[in-house]
Design an enzyme around this catalytic site. Sequence first.
Site, mmCIF file in Angstrom:
data_model
loop_
_atom_site.group_PDB
_atom_site.id
_atom_site.type_symbol
_atom_site.label_atom_id
_atom_site.label_comp_id
_atom_site.label_asym_id
_atom_site.label_seq_id
_atom_site.Cartn_x
_atom_site.Cartn_y
_atom_site.Cartn_z
ATOM 1 N N THR A 168 57.817 -16.650 104.313
ATOM 2 C CA THR A 168 58.533 -17.659 103.530
ATOM 3 C C THR A 168 59.687 -18.153 104.394
ATOM 4 O OG1 THR A 168 60.158 -16.098 102.631
ATOM 5 C CG2 THR A 168 58.044 -16.303 101.440
ATOM 6 N N LEU A 178 59.146 -3.988 101.138
ATOM 7 C CA LEU A 178 60.414 -4.739 101.168
ATOM 8 C C LEU A 178 60.237 -6.206 100.807
ATOM 9 C CD1 LEU A 178 60.544 -2.843 104.178
ATOM 10 C CD2 LEU A 178 62.910 -3.327 103.589
ATOM 11 N N THR A 180 67.448 -2.284 95.071
ATOM 12 C CA THR A 180 68.844 -2.669 95.269
ATOM 13 C C THR A 180 69.763 -2.005 94.254
ATOM 14 O OG1 THR A 180 70.325 -4.584 95.071
ATOM 15 C CG2 THR A 180 68.274 -4.718 93.852
ATOM 16 N N ASP A 181 71.044 -1.924 94.599
ATOM 17 C CA ASP A 181 72.018 -1.407 93.628
ATOM 18 C C ASP A 181 72.268 -2.405 92.505
ATOM 19 O OD1 ASP A 181 73.472 -3.324 95.047
ATOM 20 O OD2 ASP A 181 75.116 -1.995 95.601
ATOM 21 N N GLU A 182 71.827 -3.673 92.683
ATOM 22 C CA GLU A 182 72.114 -4.694 91.658
ATOM 23 C C GLU A 182 71.416 -4.407 90.337
ATOM 24 O OE1 GLU A 182 72.271 -8.744 92.734
ATOM 25 O OE2 GLU A 182 73.042 -8.361 94.736
ATOM 26 N N TYR A 225 67.467 -12.420 89.878
ATOM 27 C CA TYR A 225 67.071 -11.560 91.009
ATOM 28 C C TYR A 225 67.101 -10.093 90.597
ATOM 29 C CZ TYR A 225 67.750 -8.629 95.138
ATOM 30 O OH TYR A 225 67.664 -7.607 96.052
ATOM 31 N N LYS A 268 64.090 -7.272 90.208
ATOM 32 C CA LYS A 268 64.038 -6.007 90.962
ATOM 33 C C LYS A 268 64.021 -4.820 89.992
ATOM 34 C CE LYS A 268 64.199 -5.438 94.894
ATOM 35 N NZ LYS A 268 63.136 -5.401 95.954
ATOM 36 N N PRO A 319 82.935 -20.893 102.068
ATOM 37 C CA PRO A 319 83.019 -20.976 100.601
ATOM 38 C C PRO A 319 83.196 -19.611 99.948
ATOM 39 C CG PRO A 319 80.745 -21.296 101.353
ATOM 40 C CD PRO A 319 81.565 -21.040 102.573
ATOM 41 N N ARG A 347 81.936 -5.733 97.041
ATOM 42 C CA ARG A 347 80.615 -5.261 97.460
ATOM 43 C C ARG A 347 80.805 -4.063 98.397
ATOM 44 N NH1 ARG A 347 79.725 -7.931 93.722
ATOM 45 N NH2 ARG A 347 78.259 -9.644 93.418
ATOM 46 N N PRO A 376 77.325 -18.223 88.600
ATOM 47 C CA PRO A 376 77.151 -17.834 87.190
ATOM 48 C C PRO A 376 76.710 -16.372 87.083
ATOM 49 C CG PRO A 376 75.889 -19.825 87.705
ATOM 50 C CD PRO A 376 76.415 -19.287 89.006
HETATM 51 P P1 NAD Z 1 64.807 -11.251 103.221
HETATM 52 O O1 NAD Z 1 64.874 -12.353 102.220
HETATM 53 O O2 NAD Z 1 65.581 -11.367 104.487
HETATM 54 O O3 NAD Z 1 63.275 -10.991 103.637
HETATM 55 C C1 NAD Z 1 62.253 -10.976 102.701
HETATM 56 C C2 NAD Z 1 60.935 -10.959 103.461
HETATM 57 O O4 NAD Z 1 59.874 -10.911 102.478
HETATM 58 C C3 NAD Z 1 60.686 -12.206 104.306
HETATM 59 O O5 NAD Z 1 60.156 -11.849 105.559
HETATM 60 C C4 NAD Z 1 59.679 -12.999 103.502
HETATM 61 O O6 NAD Z 1 58.815 -13.815 104.294
HETATM 62 C C5 NAD Z 1 58.889 -11.893 102.807
HETATM 63 N N1 NAD Z 1 58.275 -12.355 101.557
HETATM 64 C C6 NAD Z 1 58.878 -13.023 100.546
HETATM 65 N N2 NAD Z 1 57.966 -13.321 99.579
HETATM 66 C C7 NAD Z 1 56.787 -12.802 99.997
HETATM 67 C C8 NAD Z 1 55.482 -12.761 99.450
HETATM 68 N N3 NAD Z 1 55.205 -13.347 98.267
HETATM 69 N N4 NAD Z 1 54.495 -12.112 100.127
HETATM 70 C C9 NAD Z 1 54.764 -11.508 101.327
HETATM 71 N N5 NAD Z 1 55.980 -11.555 101.907
HETATM 72 C C10 NAD Z 1 56.987 -12.185 101.253
HETATM 73 O O7 NAD Z 1 65.192 -9.935 102.408
HETATM 74 P P2 NAD Z 1 66.058 -8.693 102.868
HETATM 75 O O8 NAD Z 1 67.488 -8.997 102.672
HETATM 76 O O9 NAD Z 1 65.568 -8.232 104.184
HETATM 77 O O10 NAD Z 1 65.638 -7.641 101.744
HETATM 78 C C11 NAD Z 1 64.473 -6.854 101.896
HETATM 79 C C12 NAD Z 1 64.312 -5.967 100.667
HETATM 80 O O11 NAD Z 1 65.457 -5.132 100.530
HETATM 81 C C13 NAD Z 1 64.197 -6.735 99.361
HETATM 82 O O12 NAD Z 1 63.259 -6.078 98.550
HETATM 83 C C14 NAD Z 1 65.586 -6.640 98.753
HETATM 84 O O13 NAD Z 1 65.524 -6.687 97.347
HETATM 85 C C15 NAD Z 1 66.035 -5.296 99.240
HETATM 86 N N6 NAD Z 1 67.476 -5.113 99.428
HETATM 87 C C16 NAD Z 1 68.196 -6.011 100.142
HETATM 88 C C17 NAD Z 1 69.552 -5.782 100.356
HETATM 89 C C18 NAD Z 1 70.397 -6.738 101.177
HETATM 90 O O14 NAD Z 1 71.609 -6.572 101.243
HETATM 91 N N7 NAD Z 1 69.816 -7.735 101.836
HETATM 92 C C19 NAD Z 1 70.173 -4.659 99.822
HETATM 93 C C20 NAD Z 1 69.381 -3.763 99.062
HETATM 94 C C21 NAD Z 1 68.045 -3.998 98.891
HETATM 95 O O1 DAU Z 2 73.827 -5.344 96.578
HETATM 96 C C1 DAU Z 2 72.626 -5.531 97.249
HETATM 97 C C2 DAU Z 2 72.292 -7.018 97.275
HETATM 98 O O2 DAU Z 2 73.179 -7.619 98.205
HETATM 99 C C3 DAU Z 2 70.846 -7.286 97.646
HETATM 100 O O3 DAU Z 2 70.006 -6.738 96.666
HETATM 101 C C4 DAU Z 2 70.595 -8.799 97.774
HETATM 102 O O4 DAU Z 2 69.277 -9.037 98.213
HETATM 103 C C5 DAU Z 2 71.576 -9.354 98.798
HETATM 104 O O5 DAU Z 2 71.427 -10.757 98.888
HETATM 105 C C6 DAU Z 2 73.018 -9.016 98.398
HETATM 106 O O6 DAU Z 2 73.396 -9.713 97.199
HETATM 107 P P1 DAU Z 2 74.839 -10.379 97.028
HETATM 108 O O7 DAU Z 2 74.761 -11.449 96.013
HETATM 109 O O8 DAU Z 2 75.883 -9.339 96.855
HETATM 110 O O9 DAU Z 2 75.025 -10.987 98.524
HETATM 111 P P2 DAU Z 2 75.614 -12.395 99.020
HETATM 112 O O10 DAU Z 2 75.785 -12.303 100.497
HETATM 113 O O11 DAU Z 2 74.866 -13.548 98.455
HETATM 114 O O12 DAU Z 2 77.066 -12.398 98.353
HETATM 115 C C7 DAU Z 2 78.013 -11.377 98.635
HETATM 116 C C8 DAU Z 2 79.260 -11.685 97.810
HETATM 117 O O13 DAU Z 2 79.875 -12.874 98.322
HETATM 118 C C9 DAU Z 2 78.982 -11.969 96.349
HETATM 119 O O14 DAU Z 2 80.053 -11.479 95.556
HETATM 120 C C10 DAU Z 2 78.936 -13.487 96.276
HETATM 121 C C11 DAU Z 2 79.936 -13.904 97.332
HETATM 122 N N1 DAU Z 2 79.648 -15.174 98.028
HETATM 123 C C12 DAU Z 2 78.396 -15.376 98.528
HETATM 124 C C13 DAU Z 2 78.086 -16.539 99.195
HETATM 125 C C14 DAU Z 2 76.692 -16.797 99.723
HETATM 126 C C15 DAU Z 2 80.661 -16.092 98.206
HETATM 127 O O15 DAU Z 2 81.820 -15.887 97.762
HETATM 128 N N2 DAU Z 2 80.364 -17.251 98.868
HETATM 129 C C16 DAU Z 2 79.112 -17.523 99.360
HETATM 130 O O16 DAU Z 2 78.897 -18.622 99.957
#
Ligand code: NAD
Ligand code: DAU
Length: 351
Positions: free
Chosen positions: A38, A83, A132-134, A157, A161, A212, A221, A289
């Site tokens: 994606t 993942l 995720t912790d969310e 989201y 999850k 932003p 976080r 939101p």
């Molecule tokens: P990401 O968005 O960077 O990557 C997601 C990957 O999944 C991409 O390579 C995408 O191509 C693939 N994908 C999406 N839809 C798909 C589908 N329908 N079929 C096959 N592949 C598909 O995500 P990330 O930040 O690397 O997160 C990975 C996992 O870890 C997720 O399950 C997320 O919920 C979890 N997680 C993320 C964080 C974080 O901070 N990013 C924290 C805790 C848990």
């Molecule tokens: O807690 C684990 C999660 O962390 C994962 O499950 C998600 O996949 C990952 O995207 C992340 O979620 P968050 O919403 O916490 O991450 P994000 O980087 O989008 O935002 C971090 C914090 O910053 C959140 O409080 C929103 C704020 N934010 C985010 C963006 C993109 C801003 O203030 N400005 C921004 O432009």
Amino acid sequence: MKKTIVITGGAGFIGSHVVREFVNKYPDYHIINLDALTYAGNLENLKDVKDAPNYTFIKADITHAAHMLDIFREYQPDGVIHLAAESHVDRSITSPTDFVMTNVVGTVNLLNAARETWQGQLEGKRFHHVSTDEVYGTLGATGLFTEDTPYDPHSPYSASKASSDHFIRAYHDTYGLPVVITNCSNNYGPNHFPEKLIPLCILNILHGKPLPIYGDGKYTRDWLYVVDHARAIDLVFHEGENGESYNIGGFNEWQNIDLVRELCRQMDEKLGQAPGTAAQLITYVKDRPGHDLRYAIDATKINTELGYEPSVTFEEGLSHTIDWFLENREWLERVNSGAYQDYYHEQYKDK
Ligand code: NAD
Ligand code: DAU
């Protein structure tokens, strides 16, 4: 090969670090990266392992049930590390159904494929769901999420999850599927897609664009370096108890505004700019939101039961992350322009 492991979402941010860890550490495992590519999937993240003899990439979408079953029948995996997901909260607010399809239906499709393929042969099999912790919702000013904190998701989201986690447990309790779940806090590090806070701010500082900050910036976080998440996944995949879940975190809480100020400070230093230059770009914008106030992980269980500890401090991890983005500006610009999506066609013309 000793084991065949399907890693879904391996071309994404965290998935690419997990794939690298497994390909390099376990030369006797066959690692299959199953990813739909994606907008978040980028095979450039895995250039260094793409020719490894124990690595295979399969472009496939987990929402396609029959395709998942075909792949499982063909490769007969011993393990799954799942993942693949839609991962960005803001996108879930505008397109919630995409999150239900991939995060819920896609997960159930993989569970069905594993169940069908592993019928009567569950010894040595493992389905590791990366969550995720969310799912726990939000904390007030005090307290930490433990594995027993009731689920209380607020965004589409986190609701998707949470739902996927429930299906994982249901398949364990109903069908005896050998599963483990990990619930991790916010990751940061190399290859982070620049829609998320830290890489977005790095990109915008380089382009002189506003940083932003949603609402008052006091949202909190708990940040973990991505390589330390990959190490924890390796540990739980191999040593976790079936049917258990493990929280992963680094006891490292930051209010968003403090984090962005620290990032600005380090960017000024590394770019040779006058102190305060980057921070001038900080701009408060409309809040997200349903924005969860605070996430913070109690990582006692994984520490005491499996001996897990993060390997880097936040100071080291953030500094290394910024250095990586500065040394890999081409990666960042190709992601920003969309050019990274051509890489698959260049590299895998015949597939
Ligand atoms: P990401 O968005 O960077 O990557 C997601 C990957 O999944 C991409 O390579 C995408 O191509 C693939 N994908 C999406 N839809 C798909 C589908 N329908 N079929 C096959 N592949 C598909 O995500 P990330 O930040 O690397 O997160 C990975 C996992 O870890 C997720 O399950 C997320 O919920 C979890 N997680 C993320 C964080 C974080 O901070 N990013 C924290 C805790 C848990
Ligand atoms: O807690 C684990 C999660 O962390 C994962 O499950 C998600 O996949 C990952 O995207 C992340 O979620 P968050 O919403 O916490 O991450 P994000 O980087 O989008 O935002 C971090 C914090 O910053 C959140 O409080 C929103 C704020 N934010 C985010 C963006 C993109 C801003 O203030 N400005 C921004 O432009």
